[in-house]
Every structure is written in structure tokens, then in C-alpha cells.
Design a protein around this motif. Structure first.
Motif, PDB file in Angstrom:
ATOM      1  N   TYR A   1       0.858  -1.174  -0.021  1.00  0.00           N
ATOM      2  CA  TYR A   1       0.201   0.001  -0.008  1.00  0.00           C
ATOM      3  C   TYR A   1       0.855   1.282  -0.012  1.00  0.00           C
TER       4      TYR A   1
ATOM      5  N   ALA B   1      -4.047   3.220   4.311  1.00  0.00           N
ATOM      6  CA  ALA B   1      -4.643   2.147   3.739  1.00  0.00           C
ATOM      7  C   ALA B   1      -4.434   0.623   4.112  1.00  0.00           C
ATOM      8  N   CYS B   2      -3.054   0.534   4.363  1.00  0.00           N
ATOM      9  CA  CYS B   2      -2.741  -0.786   5.030  1.00  0.00           C
ATOM     10  C   CYS B   2      -3.449  -1.112   6.247  1.00  0.00           C
TER      11      CYS B   2
ATOM     12  N   ASP C   1      -7.260  -2.024   5.900  1.00  0.00           N
ATOM     13  CA  ASP C   1      -7.286  -3.431   5.155  1.00  0.00           C
ATOM     14  C   ASP C   1      -7.085  -4.455   6.295  1.00  0.00           C
TER      15      ASP C   1
ATOM     16  N   CYS D   1       1.165  -4.135   9.655  1.00  0.00           N
ATOM     17  CA  CYS D   1       1.677  -3.389   8.410  1.00  0.00           C
ATOM     18  C   CYS D   1       3.233  -2.891   8.805  1.00  0.00           C
TER      19      CYS D   1
ATOM     20  N   LYS E   1       6.890   2.037   1.066  1.00  0.00           N
ATOM     21  CA  LYS E   1       5.640   1.695   0.988  1.00  0.00           C
ATOM     22  C   LYS E   1       5.210   0.774   2.078  1.00  0.00           C
TER      23      LYS E   1
END
Length: 87
Positions: free
Chosen positions: A51, A56-57, A60, A71, A78
Motif C-alpha cells: 500500500y 490504507a494498509c 485493510d 503493517c 511503501k
């Protein structure tokens, strides 16, 4: 004219060799799909995806079906989502 054909052929051959080498180098690294902990069979982490942002990570990870997830920031900056298969 003949010299141009020879030079063009050499350039195309070099491009093909370089492209083939790059594809081979990219295919060479071992798969990072799964890793195991020190104790065999205790924990099996599965790579889910990469991600651009931590948010965003994290989102999810929260929405995954797994209780344990993490994460981790990669060397490129990233974020990678990993889930614990045992959870």
C-alpha cells in the motif's frame, strides 16, 4: 546501407539480451509469500499486499478476517500488510 542493417541488428540483439537479463534477474528472488517463526508450525505469516500509505494498509488489516495482522514499512517507503495464518 549494409552497415546500417548490421548496426541495427546488433542494437536489436543487444536490446533483446539486456531485456532477457532483466527478466531473469527479476524472476530470481525467492518468493516472500510466507515466512515462519522460530518455532516451526507455531506462526505462519502471509503477505497480503503493498500500500502507498499506512492508513490504507491499516484499514485493510482491520477489515481482514484475521485477528493478528501487521503493517510493515518496506525499504521503498511503501507499506506491506501481513496476516497471521494461525489467527
Amino acid at each position: 546501407m549494409r552497415t546500417r542493417l548490421v548496426l541495427a541488428g546488433a542494437a536489436m540483439g543487444a536490446a533483446l539480451l539486456t531485456g532477457g537479463t532483466i527478466a531473469t534477474v527479476q524472476a530470481a528472488p525467492a518468493s516472500s509469500a510466507t515466512t515462519t517463526a522460530v518455532v516451526p508450525g507455531a506462526t505462519k505469516w502471509i503477505y497480503v499486499g503493498t500500500y502507498a500509505t499506512h492508513e490504507a494498509c491499516y484499514r485493510d488489516g482491520q477489515n481482514s478476517a484475521y485477528a493478528d495482522w501487521d503493517c510493515k514499512q518496506s525499504s521503498s517507503g511503501k507499506w506491506q500488510l501481513w496476516v497471521d495464518d494461525a489467527s
